[in-house]
Design a protein around this motif. Sequence first.
Motif, mmCIF file in Angstrom:
data_model
loop_
_atom_site.group_PDB
_atom_site.id
_atom_site.type_symbol
_atom_site.label_atom_id
_atom_site.label_comp_id
_atom_site.label_asym_id
_atom_site.label_seq_id
_atom_site.Cartn_x
_atom_site.Cartn_y
_atom_site.Cartn_z
ATOM 1 N N VAL A 40 13.526 -14.450 -49.159
ATOM 2 C CA VAL A 40 12.795 -15.526 -49.839
ATOM 3 C C VAL A 40 13.205 -16.880 -49.268
ATOM 4 C CG1 VAL A 40 12.315 -16.632 -52.060
ATOM 5 C CG2 VAL A 40 12.605 -14.150 -51.938
ATOM 6 N N LEU A 41 14.490 -17.046 -49.016
ATOM 7 C CA LEU A 41 14.983 -18.285 -48.421
ATOM 8 C C LEU A 41 14.327 -18.534 -47.070
ATOM 9 C CD1 LEU A 41 17.017 -20.634 -48.721
ATOM 10 C CD2 LEU A 41 18.708 -19.177 -47.587
ATOM 11 N N ASP A 42 14.176 -17.484 -46.281
ATOM 12 C CA ASP A 42 13.512 -17.565 -44.977
ATOM 13 C C ASP A 42 12.109 -18.138 -45.136
ATOM 14 O OD1 ASP A 42 12.774 -17.230 -42.342
ATOM 15 O OD2 ASP A 42 12.871 -15.048 -42.365
ATOM 16 N N ALA A 43 11.348 -17.608 -46.082
ATOM 17 C CA ALA A 43 9.982 -18.076 -46.302
ATOM 18 C C ALA A 43 9.970 -19.518 -46.800
ATOM 19 C CB ALA A 43 9.276 -17.163 -47.299
ATOM 20 N N ALA A 44 10.870 -19.866 -47.699
ATOM 21 C CA ALA A 44 10.898 -21.221 -48.249
ATOM 22 C C ALA A 44 11.249 -22.266 -47.186
ATOM 23 C CB ALA A 44 11.885 -21.295 -49.417
ATOM 24 N N LEU A 45 12.071 -21.893 -46.231
ATOM 25 C CA LEU A 45 12.449 -22.835 -45.176
ATOM 26 C C LEU A 45 11.249 -23.219 -44.321
ATOM 27 C CD1 LEU A 45 15.928 -21.410 -44.142
ATOM 28 C CD2 LEU A 45 15.486 -23.660 -45.149
ATOM 29 N N SER A 46 10.233 -22.391 -44.297
ATOM 30 C CA SER A 46 9.024 -22.757 -43.556
ATOM 31 C C SER A 46 8.387 -24.008 -44.155
ATOM 32 C CB SER A 46 8.021 -21.587 -43.570
ATOM 33 O OG SER A 46 8.563 -20.454 -42.911
ATOM 34 N N VAL A 47 8.551 -24.197 -45.452
ATOM 35 C CA VAL A 47 8.051 -25.407 -46.097
ATOM 36 C C VAL A 47 8.869 -26.623 -45.625
ATOM 37 C CG1 VAL A 47 7.736 -26.575 -48.314
ATOM 38 C CG2 VAL A 47 7.214 -24.130 -48.087
ATOM 39 N N ALA A 48 10.193 -26.466 -45.545
ATOM 40 C CA ALA A 48 11.019 -27.558 -45.016
ATOM 41 C C ALA A 48 10.676 -27.869 -43.570
ATOM 42 C CB ALA A 48 12.502 -27.188 -45.150
ATOM 43 N N ASP A 49 10.344 -26.842 -42.795
ATOM 44 C CA ASP A 49 9.985 -27.037 -41.379
ATOM 45 C C ASP A 49 8.783 -27.971 -41.222
ATOM 46 O OD1 ASP A 49 11.997 -25.278 -40.676
ATOM 47 O OD2 ASP A 49 10.647 -23.554 -40.437
ATOM 48 N N ALA B 221 10.716 -25.637 -54.768
ATOM 49 C CA ALA B 221 9.585 -25.031 -55.477
ATOM 50 C C ALA B 221 9.129 -23.748 -54.784
ATOM 51 C CB ALA B 221 8.431 -26.024 -55.558
ATOM 52 N N ALA B 222 9.146 -23.737 -53.465
ATOM 53 C CA ALA B 222 8.752 -22.537 -52.721
ATOM 54 C C ALA B 222 9.726 -21.391 -52.963
ATOM 55 C CB ALA B 222 8.662 -22.858 -51.234
ATOM 56 N N ALA B 223 11.030 -21.716 -53.021
ATOM 57 C CA ALA B 223 12.024 -20.680 -53.297
ATOM 58 C C ALA B 223 11.812 -20.087 -54.686
ATOM 59 C CB ALA B 223 13.431 -21.263 -53.163
ATOM 60 N N LYS B 224 11.595 -20.947 -55.677
ATOM 61 C CA LYS B 224 11.390 -20.474 -57.048
ATOM 62 C C LYS B 224 10.111 -19.647 -57.163
ATOM 63 C CE LYS B 224 13.897 -24.447 -58.879
ATOM 64 N NZ LYS B 224 13.797 -25.750 -59.584
ATOM 65 N N LYS B 225 9.069 -20.058 -56.470
ATOM 66 C CA LYS B 225 7.816 -19.299 -56.485
ATOM 67 C C LYS B 225 8.034 -17.899 -55.943
ATOM 68 C CE LYS B 225 2.985 -19.538 -54.994
ATOM 69 N NZ LYS B 225 1.975 -20.322 -54.238
ATOM 70 N N GLY B 226 8.962 -17.765 -55.007
ATOM 71 C CA GLY B 226 9.271 -16.457 -54.428
ATOM 72 C C GLY B 226 10.265 -15.647 -55.245
ATOM 73 N N GLY B 227 10.720 -16.202 -56.389
ATOM 74 C CA GLY B 227 11.641 -15.467 -57.248
ATOM 75 C C GLY B 227 13.102 -15.705 -56.944
ATOM 76 N N MET C 17 12.576 -31.872 -50.102
ATOM 77 C CA MET C 17 13.521 -30.947 -50.720
ATOM 78 C C MET C 17 12.931 -30.342 -51.988
ATOM 79 S SD MET C 17 16.183 -30.512 -48.829
ATOM 80 C CE MET C 17 17.176 -29.581 -49.986
ATOM 81 N N ALA C 18 12.175 -31.130 -52.739
ATOM 82 C CA ALA C 18 11.533 -30.605 -53.942
ATOM 83 C C ALA C 18 10.531 -29.517 -53.583
ATOM 84 C CB ALA C 18 10.848 -31.734 -54.698
ATOM 85 N N ALA C 19 9.788 -29.711 -52.492
ATOM 86 C CA ALA C 19 8.814 -28.708 -52.060
ATOM 87 C C ALA C 19 9.515 -27.430 -51.610
ATOM 88 C CB ALA C 19 7.960 -29.275 -50.930
ATOM 89 N N PHE C 20 10.628 -27.581 -50.903
ATOM 90 C CA PHE C 20 11.407 -26.404 -50.504
ATOM 91 C C PHE C 20 11.893 -25.635 -51.730
ATOM 92 C CE2 PHE C 20 15.841 -25.047 -50.440
ATOM 93 C CZ PHE C 20 15.737 -23.907 -49.649
ATOM 94 N N ARG D 165 20.021 -35.430 -35.973
ATOM 95 C CA ARG D 165 20.638 -34.984 -37.226
ATOM 96 C C ARG D 165 20.196 -35.822 -38.426
ATOM 97 N NH1 ARG D 165 26.812 -33.226 -35.266
ATOM 98 N NH2 ARG D 165 26.080 -31.885 -33.561
ATOM 99 N N GLU D 166 19.035 -36.435 -38.328
ATOM 100 C CA GLU D 166 18.509 -37.188 -39.460
ATOM 101 C C GLU D 166 18.297 -36.240 -40.636
ATOM 102 O OE1 GLU D 166 14.533 -39.648 -40.912
ATOM 103 O OE2 GLU D 166 14.667 -38.900 -38.852
ATOM 104 N N PRO D 167 18.864 -36.531 -41.806
ATOM 105 C CA PRO D 167 18.706 -35.636 -42.954
ATOM 106 C C PRO D 167 17.231 -35.475 -43.331
ATOM 107 C CG PRO D 167 20.452 -37.229 -43.356
ATOM 108 C CD PRO D 167 19.740 -37.684 -42.120
ATOM 109 N N LEU D 168 16.918 -34.320 -43.899
ATOM 110 C CA LEU D 168 15.541 -34.060 -44.320
ATOM 111 C C LEU D 168 15.088 -35.091 -45.345
ATOM 112 C CD1 LEU D 168 13.240 -31.970 -43.822
ATOM 113 C CD2 LEU D 168 14.017 -30.817 -45.905
ATOM 114 N N VAL D 169 16.001 -35.533 -46.203
ATOM 115 C CA VAL D 169 15.731 -36.625 -47.143
ATOM 116 C C VAL D 169 16.895 -37.603 -47.064
ATOM 117 C CG1 VAL D 169 14.355 -35.177 -48.682
ATOM 118 C CG2 VAL D 169 16.818 -35.415 -49.093
ATOM 119 N N PRO D 170 16.686 -38.885 -47.411
ATOM 120 C CA PRO D 170 17.779 -39.861 -47.340
ATOM 121 C C PRO D 170 18.892 -39.535 -48.331
ATOM 122 C CG PRO D 170 15.626 -40.950 -47.476
ATOM 123 C CD PRO D 170 15.395 -39.494 -47.764
ATOM 124 N N TYR D 171 20.045 -40.126 -48.113
ATOM 125 C CA TYR D 171 21.178 -39.955 -49.012
ATOM 126 C C TYR D 171 20.804 -40.401 -50.407
ATOM 127 C CZ TYR D 171 26.026 -40.252 -50.690
ATOM 128 O OH TYR D 171 27.195 -40.073 -51.390
#
Length: 451
Positions: free
Chosen positions: A438-447, A403-409, A398-401, A382-388
Motif C-alpha cells: 500500500v505504501l508503494d502505491a501511495a508514494l506514486s501520489v507523492a511522485d 490520504a492515498a495510504a488510508k484509502k488503501g487501508g 503530504m496530505a494527498a500521500f 534534496r528540497e523537501p516535498l513540503v516546507p519545514y
Amino acid sequence: MTPQPNPEAGAAVKAADRDHVFHSWSAQELIDPLAVAGAEGSYFWDYDGRRYLDFSSGLVYTNVGYQHPKIVAAIQEQAARMTTFAPAFAVEARSEAARLIAERTPGDLDKIFFTNGGADAVEHAIRMARLHTGRPKVLSAYRSYHGGTQQAVNITGDPRRWASDSGSAGVVHFWAPYLYRSRFYAETEEQECARALEHLETTIAFEGPSTVAAIILETIPGTAGIMVPPPGYLAGVRELCDKYGIVFVLDEVMAGFGRTGEWFAADLFDVTPDLLTFAKGVNSGYVPLGGVAISGAIAETFGKRPYPGGLTYSGHPLACAAAVATIGVMAEEGVVENAARLGESVVGPELRALAERHPSVGEVRGVGMFWALELVRDRETREPLVPYNAAGEANAPMAAFAAAAKKGGLWPFVNMNRTHVVPPCNITEAELKEGLAVLDAALSVADEHTG
C-alpha cells in the motif's frame, strides 16, 4: 475479530467528540477525527467496518499490538486484586515491574522512578540532574521531541516548542548529527560525527561547563525523523559528559522496549547514560506509564536527601501489572528478536527498493521497526516535498500521500516531509508486506509533486 458496520453508533461517537473533546496539538474546528470501533493485533477499524493496518503503532507505543490477551488478562487480574494504591507503599506489581525494567536497562540503571508518561519522565530526569549537579542549564538538540509539559516542551527542538518557549527555562539547543541535511558540511558519517561532537563541545565551552547540568538526547530521534546517529557519536557525548561532570540523559520513550530490535536503543551503541527515560512500549500503552531509570551515583544523591518530587499515580498497580505482562510477552514470544529480524530482512530491503522506484523518496533510514522515508521534490537538491512546518495548502502533497495510504487501508505516521514505518514490533512478515504494498502505491501520489 471481524469488523461489524454500525454507522449510527459512529456518528454518535463523533458528535460527542465534536461537542466535548479538546484535542491536543490541533485547531479544534479544523480537524475531523476518525471514530474507531475496535482494534486487535496490528489492525484497527472504524464504524463503517473499514479496517486499517496500523503503521503508526498508535503514537509509536503499541509495541505488541492492540488487545494482546495476556496483557488484557493481567490488567483484569490486577483490578480484581488491587485496583490502586498510593506510591509510598511497596506493592507487588510495582516492585516486579521495576525489577524487570532494571534487569533490561544498560549498566547500573537499577533504580526506577515511575511516572505517568514520557513527558513527566523527562521533567523528573532534568530535575534530578539539576539537583545532583547543582547546575541550571540543559543542552538538547534541534530536531527532537521530549514531551508537551512545560520543561519538556522547552527542551524539545521542533516547532511545537515555539508557542510555549519561555526563553527562561535554562535550555540551550545544539545541532545533532544528521548527514542527509548536514549542518556541518560533512560528506561522510565520520566527518558528521567528528564535527557534531566538536560543535557540541564548543557549545559547552561557550555556555560555561560549570553551568551545564545535563545533555539530553533521544538515543534515536523519533518524531523528528529517526536519524540513527553515526558510529561513535553517542560514545563521544558520553565522554564529553564525563569530561565536564555533566549528566547524560537518554530519552528512550519512543525507541525503547524492542522498537529498535534491542530492549533499549542504547544497546545498539554500547552506551550507558546516567538517566534513561521510558514510557510508551513499556506496557504497549495499555495503561499510562513512564519512568526514569537512575544510575547508582544519582540514586546515592538522594539516599539521605529527600527527592523533591512525586506523582499521585507513580507506579499505578494497573499500569505496572500491564508492564509486567508486556515484558513477559516480549520475552516469551521473541518480540524484540522479531523486530530486529524483520527490520533487517524485510523492512530495510523493501524500503530501499521503494526508493529506487519512487523519485519522491530522498532517503531511507532506520533499524528494527523504526524507519523513516524522507520525501523530496528533487533528489539532487534534496528540497523537501513540503516546507519545514508546512500547514494548509503548503502541506497538500503530504496530505494527498497520507490520504492515498488510508484509502488503501494503511494508517501511516506522517510528520512534516516524512512518513515513518513504525508498526507493532510483533507484526508478521505477511502483514508487513501488505502494508509496504500500500505504501508503494501511495508514494506514486507523492511522485506527482516531484520534478
